[in-house]
Design a protein around this motif. Structure first.
Motif, mmCIF file in Angstrom:
data_model
loop_
_atom_site.group_PDB
_atom_site.id
_atom_site.type_symbol
_atom_site.label_atom_id
_atom_site.label_comp_id
_atom_site.label_asym_id
_atom_site.label_seq_id
_atom_site.Cartn_x
_atom_site.Cartn_y
_atom_site.Cartn_z
ATOM 1 N N UNK A 1 10.933 -14.511 62.978
ATOM 2 C CA UNK A 1 12.125 -15.077 62.420
ATOM 3 C C UNK A 1 12.027 -16.547 63.067
ATOM 4 N N UNK A 2 13.160 -17.860 62.627
ATOM 5 C CA UNK A 2 12.584 -18.589 63.220
ATOM 6 C C UNK A 2 14.340 -19.578 62.876
ATOM 7 N N UNK A 3 14.814 -19.279 62.621
ATOM 8 C CA UNK A 3 16.762 -19.564 62.947
ATOM 9 C C UNK A 3 17.818 -18.655 62.891
ATOM 10 N N UNK A 4 18.839 -18.771 63.733
ATOM 11 C CA UNK A 4 19.506 -17.497 63.797
ATOM 12 C C UNK A 4 21.280 -17.856 62.997
ATOM 13 N N UNK A 5 21.404 -17.073 63.314
ATOM 14 C CA UNK A 5 23.528 -18.256 62.286
ATOM 15 C C UNK A 5 24.372 -16.995 63.638
ATOM 16 N N UNK A 6 25.484 -18.515 64.128
ATOM 17 C CA UNK A 6 26.081 -18.108 64.600
ATOM 18 C C UNK A 6 27.223 -17.593 63.989
ATOM 19 N N UNK A 7 28.139 -16.728 63.494
ATOM 20 C CA UNK A 7 29.783 -17.015 62.442
ATOM 21 C C UNK A 7 30.491 -16.872 63.706
ATOM 22 N N UNK A 8 31.648 -17.241 62.697
ATOM 23 C CA UNK A 8 32.935 -17.216 63.994
ATOM 24 C C UNK A 8 34.017 -16.809 63.275
#
Length: 310
Positions: free
Chosen positions: A109-116
């Motif tokens: 992949x290319x983009x990861x997401x860090x949710x808080x």
């Protein structure tokens, strides 16, 4: 309560659902490049699907936490560690004050997401916290995060540990398939140009960004294409400039364009553009409008029922 950015990575930004409904004023939606990956991370934590989070691109950050809270990471797969111990995507992670999260090698992949499980204590811009990278507004001073940034938080909370069901875990290991409907000017192109577009011979150019995905490969024949006035484009529109190499408009793309529109990536697949890396070979499959609507309904239904499965 804050996040301390020790190392920023290549392009780590605050993103959310963007600023939809403003194309008429020349403002692209922006927001998360992969809205599905963002939604999955947020739903794991009990957040709204478009709750502001961090978008990590190609090279990840190192982050120190100053308070106890829960986070979730989805999207691209990196080697992840918390205080040196390995972590996985797609699960709720509890962090404590003093903990350090580190992104290592990108695996797919290319983009990861860090949710808080928290809120950014940052003033929104035009109703959104999303960073418009190209125009330079929103987020933190309209830019990617830098070493030393302190992101203030409020309403931090702890969530129970849970994992995404297997059917919801994103896999970027296979050759991506993007489904598309005919564009407004598709009938002006020779049949061999359209056949070539859907034959799968294009790769993602290193010149691609949040404005547009540029494709490399044999140029599409463009004989006898009529002149046209600038017309509306939006994320997913496939335009063909004079050099014959298609450009797929993306989340920060222009709102009008003067090149003929040969195709349009369906709304349900636009998020996949956010996970493309340079050199990736694309498959484009042509479908009709009813098929596109059916796929969109099915994907929306999957996301709607996820909270009941967690």
């Amino acid at each position: 309560m804050s996040l301390h950015i020790l190392k920023p990575g290549l392009q780590t930004t605050i993103q959310d659902g963007g600023r939809p409904g403003k194309l008429r004023w020349g403002l692209a939606r922006g927001g998360a490049a992969d809205t599905v990956a963002m939604a999955l991370a947020n739903l794991l934590l009990g957040n709204p699907a478009s709750h502001p989070c961090l978008e990590v691109t190609l090279t990840g950050p190192e982050i120190a936490f100053t308070t106890d809270m829960s986070i979730a990471i989805t999207g691209a797969h990196f080697e992840l560690t918390l205080n040196g111990a390995s972590l996985e995507n797609d699960t709720v992670i509890r962090v404590q004050a003093g903990d350090r999260l580190r992104f290592g090698t990108l695996q797919s992949g290319a983009r990861a997401y860090i949710a808080l499980a928290a809120e950014f204590a940052i003033e929104p811009c035009m109703g959104s916290l999303s960073t418009h990278v190209i125009a330079g507004f929103g987020g933190v001073a309209g830019r990617a995060l830098e070493a030393g940034d302190q992101l203030p938080l409020r309403n931090c909370r702890i969530e129970k540990i849970r994992r995404l069901p297997g059917a919801y875990r994103l896999d970027y290991g296979n050759r991506p398939l993007l489904r598309a409907v005919a564009g407004q000017e598709a009938h002006h192109f020779l049949s061999r140009a359209q056949q070539q577009l859907y034959a799968g011979g294009f790769t993602v150019s290193p010149q691609s960004n949040r404005m547009g995905i540029r494709l490399d490969g044999p140029p599409l024949p463009g004989e006898n294409l009529p002149q046209q006035v600038s017309s509306a484009v939006c994320p997913g529109t496939v335009q063909v400039p004079p050099n014959g190499l298609p450009i797929i408009s993306f989340v920060e793309g222009q709102t009008i364009g003067g090149y003929p529109r040969i195709a349009h990536v369906i709304s349900a697949d636009v998020h996949r553009l956010g996970q493309l890396t340079a050199g990736t070979v694309l498959n484009l499959e042509r479908i009709d409008a009813e098929g596109a609507r059916k796929i969109q309904r099915e994907k929306a239904h999957l996301l709607m029922k996820l909270p009941d499965l967690l």
